[in-house]
Design an enzyme around this catalytic site. Structure first.
Site, PDB file in Angstrom:
ATOM      1  CG  PHE A 265      36.584  32.374  58.377  1.00  0.00           C
ATOM      2  CD1 PHE A 265      36.754  33.611  57.776  1.00  0.00           C
ATOM      3  CD2 PHE A 265      35.687  31.486  57.830  1.00  0.00           C
ATOM      4  CE1 PHE A 265      36.054  33.945  56.627  1.00  0.00           C
ATOM      5  CE2 PHE A 265      34.976  31.805  56.680  1.00  0.00           C
ATOM      6  CZ  PHE A 265      35.159  33.046  56.077  1.00  0.00           C
TER       7      PHE A 265
ATOM      8  CG  ASP B 248      41.128  27.108  59.147  1.00  0.00           C
ATOM      9  OD1 ASP B 248      41.842  27.313  58.145  1.00  0.00           O
ATOM     10  OD2 ASP B 248      39.909  27.344  59.164  1.00  0.00           O
TER      11      ASP B 248
ATOM     12  CE1 TYR C  85      38.535  30.451  49.462  1.00  0.00           C
ATOM     13  CE2 TYR C  85      37.853  28.171  49.137  1.00  0.00           C
ATOM     14  CZ  TYR C  85      37.812  29.352  49.864  1.00  0.00           C
ATOM     15  OH  TYR C  85      37.059  29.419  51.019  1.00  0.00           O
ATOM     16  CE  LYS C  86      40.993  31.818  52.588  1.00  0.00           C
ATOM     17  NZ  LYS C  86      39.932  32.716  52.107  1.00  0.00           N
TER      18      LYS C  86
ATOM     19  NE  ARG D  78      40.917  40.138  54.202  1.00  0.00           N
ATOM     20  CZ  ARG D  78      40.606  38.842  54.091  1.00  0.00           C
ATOM     21  NH1 ARG D  78      40.837  38.038  55.091  1.00  0.00           N
ATOM     22  NH2 ARG D  78      40.041  38.369  53.007  1.00  0.00           N
TER      23      ARG D  78
END
Length: 398
Positions: free
Chosen positions: A130, A199, A224-225, A373
């Protein structure tokens, strides 16, 4: 409805009826939309609004400054870290919550170079990472005098050497959903004498991680995912117990001091994962996260992983059945051992296609230039959602 649609819809209904996690769906605020973007922002647990209201009106509005002690605000970063710990395979006392993932990546990478043996001047970083991880690692390397070497995760073992200080990798590729081999890559990093930093943004809450079992040194992740902590909810930092006594944070803020209210001129680090703290905890979002974690009570991460694989398998099957072969192609690995909890489909018209999907009640997202996605959050996504999403995708693609 065609015979194929009827067959797949019937299978979806049967799978939903047998789903041992199906009851968790009622814990979230959802509507008729098929929400397949929980890998970007998890849905709101229904009870969180009342908890936040209480924090605002009673803890802040009435108790005010007293809430730092009486409402447990001061200890929230470690207390919530201990709530996250079992979801990533960590014992208590090794995770502290606070700051953003980017800030925690910076702490972890710089601290890793300080933990590494003398004379090592290279940092390996996931070349597919990312972007913010790459940006932060580049800056950390420049500041510490290390050379940054981007490398594909599969090529890490061949790139390790006596000059490698640290390795920063993503557990799951955010574009493709590819799951990287954390146990093997951590072991290879250690065999070379380097420090492993992971990560977990796209794996925590979706699959077993095993930080302690696999000897990970440092790890970071957002909440938050799949952890459903809310937009911008604070991230976390894992510091393995064996490193805590010498963990040297590049951001030694006052709340990580051994005596934070002593206000002494010299810095003396606190014991344990508290060394990962920096400034005043962001209480409103932190306590919203703490409440959100209640949905995990009694839930097995292994059950979540089993359902995740079943959902993504079924989605790929439905896409193959409904969508013309030349319109999309999956870039997500078929092998379970290599798949996270999302499916990415290459599509020439990805942007307008996703816009139309959203207009028709199927919410995913895209990664330019050509990836659709879809994230599958097992606590609230069902097999009926999966069948509907694939069917609507076929309609949009004509």
């Amino acid at each position: 409805m065609s015979d194929t649609s009827e067959t797949l819809a019937a299978r979806a209904a049967a799978l939903d009826a047998a789903d041992r996690l199906a009851g968790a769906r009622k814990l979230f605020v959802l509507d008729d939309t098929v929400y397949l973007d929980g890998n970007s922002l998890g849905a709101l647990p229904a009870h969180v609004a009342d908890r936040v209201r209480d924090v605002l009106t009673r803890e802040w509005g009435e108790l005010r400054i007293r809430s730092w002690s009486e409402s447990g605000w001061w200890t929230a970063p470690e207390r919530i870290g201990d709530r996250i710990a079992p979801l990533v395979g960590a014992a208590a006392g090794q995770i502290v919550v606070g700051d953003s993932t980017s800030v925690n990546v910076f702490k972890a990478v710089v601290a890793a170079t300080r933990l590494a043996p003398e004379g090592r001047d290279e940092i390996l970083v996931d070349a597919t990472t990312f972007p913010t991880d790459g940006y932060i690692a580049t800056s950390a390397a420049r500041m510490t005098g290390h050379r940054l070497i981007p490398v594909a995760p599969a090529d890490v073992p061949g790139a390790l050497g006596p000059r490698t200080a640290a390795v920063l990798l993503n557990h799951v590729d955010y574009r493709t959903g590819r799951l990287h081999d954390l146990p093997a890559l951590t072991a290879a990093t250690h065999a070379a004498g380097a420090i492993a930093v992971w990560d977990l943004c796209h794996s925590a809450g979706a699959l077993p991680v095993g930080l302690d079992a696999h000897g990970v040194d440092l790890a970071v992740g957002c909440t938050y995912k799949y952890l459903n902590g809310g937009p911008g909810s604070p991230a976390y930092l894992y510091v393995a117990e064996r490193h805590q006594a010498v963990f040297d944070s590049p951001l030694p803020g006052w709340t990580s001091h051994a005596d934070p209210f002593g206000m002494t001129e010299a810095y003396a680090p606190a014991d344990g994962a508290v060394r990962g703290r920096v400034g005043t905890p962001d209480i409103l979002s932190m306590l919203a996260l703490e409440a959100s974690l209640d949905v995990w009570d009694g839930v097995s991460v292994e059950d979540v992983r089993a359902k995740s694989l079943a959902l993504t398998d079924f989605f790929l099957e439905c896409v193959a059945a409904y969508v013309p072969e030349d319109r999309v192609a999956s870039v997500t690995p078929v092998a379970h051992a290599e798949r996270g909890s999302q499916v990415a489909l290459r599509c020439a018209d990805a942007e307008p296609v996703m816009a139309e999907l959203i207009a028709r009640g199927v919410v995913g997202d895209l990664r330019r230039p050509d990836l659709l996605r879809f994230g599958f959050t097992p606590l609230y996504v069902g097999f009926g959602d999966v069948e509907r999403a694939a069917r609507v995708l076929a309609e949009v693609l004509g």
